[in-house]
Design a protein around this motif. Structure first.
Motif, PDB file in Angstrom:
ATOM      1  N   UNK A 118       0.817  -1.211   0.000  1.00  0.00           N
ATOM      2  CA  UNK A 118       0.000   0.000   0.000  1.00  0.00           C
ATOM      3  C   UNK A 118       0.854   1.265   0.000  1.00  0.00           C
ATOM      4  N   UNK A 119       2.014   1.232   0.690  1.00  0.00           N
ATOM      5  CA  UNK A 119       2.814   2.454   0.784  1.00  0.00           C
ATOM      6  C   UNK A 119       3.505   2.811  -0.520  1.00  0.00           C
ATOM      7  N   UNK A 120       3.876   1.809  -1.313  1.00  0.00           N
ATOM      8  CA  UNK A 120       4.499   2.030  -2.622  1.00  0.00           C
ATOM      9  C   UNK A 120       4.021   0.925  -3.566  1.00  0.00           C
ATOM     10  N   UNK A 121       2.856   1.080  -4.187  1.00  0.00           N
ATOM     11  CA  UNK A 121       2.277  -0.004  -4.990  1.00  0.00           C
ATOM     12  C   UNK A 121       3.116  -0.453  -6.179  1.00  0.00           C
ATOM     13  N   UNK A 122       4.101   0.361  -6.562  1.00  0.00           N
ATOM     14  CA  UNK A 122       4.957   0.006  -7.688  1.00  0.00           C
ATOM     15  C   UNK A 122       6.195  -0.778  -7.256  1.00  0.00           C
ATOM     16  N   UNK A 123       6.365  -1.047  -5.963  1.00  0.00           N
ATOM     17  CA  UNK A 123       7.457  -1.901  -5.506  1.00  0.00           C
ATOM     18  C   UNK A 123       7.097  -3.348  -5.788  1.00  0.00           C
ATOM     19  N   UNK A 124       7.975  -4.046  -6.498  1.00  0.00           N
ATOM     20  CA  UNK A 124       7.678  -5.401  -6.950  1.00  0.00           C
ATOM     21  C   UNK A 124       8.786  -6.355  -6.505  1.00  0.00           C
ATOM     22  N   UNK A 125       8.715  -6.838  -5.275  1.00  0.00           N
ATOM     23  CA  UNK A 125       9.626  -7.858  -4.799  1.00  0.00           C
ATOM     24  C   UNK A 125      11.080  -7.519  -5.037  1.00  0.00           C
ATOM     25  N   UNK A 126      11.797  -8.453  -5.665  1.00  0.00           N
ATOM     26  CA  UNK A 126      13.212  -8.258  -5.991  1.00  0.00           C
ATOM     27  C   UNK A 126      13.382  -8.274  -7.503  1.00  0.00           C
ATOM     28  N   UNK A 127      14.164  -7.324  -8.009  1.00  0.00           N
ATOM     29  CA  UNK A 127      14.385  -7.257  -9.445  1.00  0.00           C
ATOM     30  C   UNK A 127      15.216  -6.049  -9.814  1.00  0.00           C
ATOM     31  N   UNK A 128      15.022  -5.574 -11.035  1.00  0.00           N
ATOM     32  CA  UNK A 128      15.759  -4.432 -11.567  1.00  0.00           C
ATOM     33  C   UNK A 128      14.766  -3.338 -11.939  1.00  0.00           C
ATOM     34  N   UNK A 129      15.035  -2.113 -11.496  1.00  0.00           N
ATOM     35  CA  UNK A 129      14.173  -0.986 -11.823  1.00  0.00           C
ATOM     36  C   UNK A 129      15.010   0.286 -11.841  1.00  0.00           C
ATOM     37  N   UNK A 130      14.748   1.158 -12.807  1.00  0.00           N
ATOM     38  CA  UNK A 130      15.493   2.411 -12.950  1.00  0.00           C
ATOM     39  C   UNK A 130      14.485   3.539 -13.157  1.00  0.00           C
ATOM     40  N   UNK A 131      14.645   4.602 -12.390  1.00  0.00           N
ATOM     41  CA  UNK A 131      13.665   5.689 -12.413  1.00  0.00           C
ATOM     42  C   UNK A 131      13.758   6.569 -13.650  1.00  0.00           C
ATOM     43  N   UNK A 132      14.908   6.579 -14.312  1.00  0.00           N
ATOM     44  CA  UNK A 132      15.095   7.504 -15.431  1.00  0.00           C
ATOM     45  C   UNK A 132      16.043   6.888 -16.446  1.00  0.00           C
ATOM     46  N   UNK A 133      15.497   6.424 -17.555  1.00  0.00           N
ATOM     47  CA  UNK A 133      16.292   5.972 -18.692  1.00  0.00           C
ATOM     48  C   UNK A 133      15.968   6.911 -19.847  1.00  0.00           C
ATOM     49  N   UNK A 134      16.861   7.851 -20.102  1.00  0.00           N
ATOM     50  CA  UNK A 134      16.636   8.841 -21.155  1.00  0.00           C
ATOM     51  C   UNK A 134      15.281   9.533 -20.998  1.00  0.00           C
ATOM     52  N   UNK A 135      14.912   9.827 -19.737  1.00  0.00           N
ATOM     53  CA  UNK A 135      13.673  10.520 -19.476  1.00  0.00           C
ATOM     54  C   UNK A 135      12.457   9.628 -19.350  1.00  0.00           C
TER      55      UNK A 135
END
Length: 298
Positions: free
Chosen positions: A52-69
């Motif tokens: 609920x606090x961060x619905x876009x958190x998905x377990x363990x993996x790879x995520x990057x907030x900014x790839x060429x915008x």
């Protein structure tokens, strides 16, 4: 939440993780493959997905907030001089297929696409290895190749103007419990006394503030009956500062773009390898260090 059954990861005769390759998620979650639930050998769940606090958190993996915008993290985007805003800028990590898929690991090919364009090609390797009768290791290596035909760069909220928020790369969201988890790093790790610059290593102290934003060989997060120890398994990975949260929510990740954006020229590839010790019970500093040495060497 998936268009196909999860891939099971087994270690020491039991299922220790489930890997969702094609999650059925809204675009603002930046859909991507992820590991959840991940468990200890005794069956304790040590990941969280869609909290609920961060619905876009998905377990363990790879995520990057900014790839060429483009936002491959999910949720709102931090924009300099505007703050966190909702934008239609999310990308997708598409599972293209497995080159190898065994009970104890897999080799996967992925495409990072946004706006109908493939920006990056990823080669991901995941393996599970038994360490003791109460600990195992998740070994995750990812290599990202710029396939856009032009130079790209990776950023973070920190490089876009939000201090202390240099998240992006490997990320593990742990379950939120009644008690804030304990955080500690390696003792005598180099004596860094401020946020890490490239090449600095180690804070060697206890607590979220002592390890967040520092580069160290490993960082431990200990909850109720479990301990996770995150270790950089290559020199380049160890040079990335750690992103650590404990009080607000429990999560540990790497910072590919800490002090500045990470340039990825056209056609070039960069590689990172993180090995995570998943242990039942509480580990002290010497116990965590011993398991890291065994895990990285195996």
């Amino acid at each position: 939440m998936s268009t196909e059954p999860p891939t099971l990861l087994r270690c020491a005769g039991r299922t220790v993780a489930r890997y969702t390759t094609r999650p059925d998620l809204a675009p603002d979650h930046a859909p991507r493959p992820y590991l959840h639930p991940v468990t200890t050998l005794a069956g304790r769940v040590v990941t969280e997905a869609l909290p609920d606090d961060h619905p876009h958190h998905l377990g363990a993996g790879i995520a990057v907030a900014d790839v060429a915008g483009r936002n491959f993290w999910g949720g709102r985007t931090f924009v300099r001089d505007r703050g966190s805003v909702e934008l239609d800028d999310h990308g997708v990590q598409r599972h293209d297929g497995f080159k190898l898929c065994d009970p104890d690991g897999f080799v996967e090919e992925l495409s990072w696409t946004a706006g109908g364009e493939r920006l990056l090609r990823e080669h991901r390797t995941v393996a599970a290895t038994a360490l003791t009768d109460s600990a195992w290791a998740l070994d995750l290596t990812f290599s990202l190749t710029n396939t856009a035909g032009r130079d790209l760069s990776l950023g973070s909220p920190a490089t876009n103007g939000r201090p202390g928020a240099a998240y992006g790369g490997f990320f593990w969201r742990a379950p939120k419990e009644a008690t804030t988890p304990t955080v500690f790093g390696p003792g005598g790790g180099g004596g860094a006394s401020g946020p890490a610059a490239a090449g600095e290593r180690g804070s060697g102290a206890d607590g979220e503030a002592a390890v967040h934003g520092f580069a160290a060989d490993w960082v431990a997060l200990a909850g109720e009956g479990w301990t996770l120890v995150f270790a950089g398994a290559t020199a380049q990975t160890r040079s990335d500062p750690w992103f650590v949260r404990a009080a607000e929510y429990p999560g540990v990740g790497s910072s590919l773009a800490h002090a500045g954006r990470l340039a990825v020229p056209a056609g070039e590839t960069f590689v990172r390898r993180v090995v995570t010790v998943v242990a039942d019970g509480g580990l002290d500093r010497s116990g965590a260090a011993a398991l890291v040495r065994k895990a990285v060497a195996s």
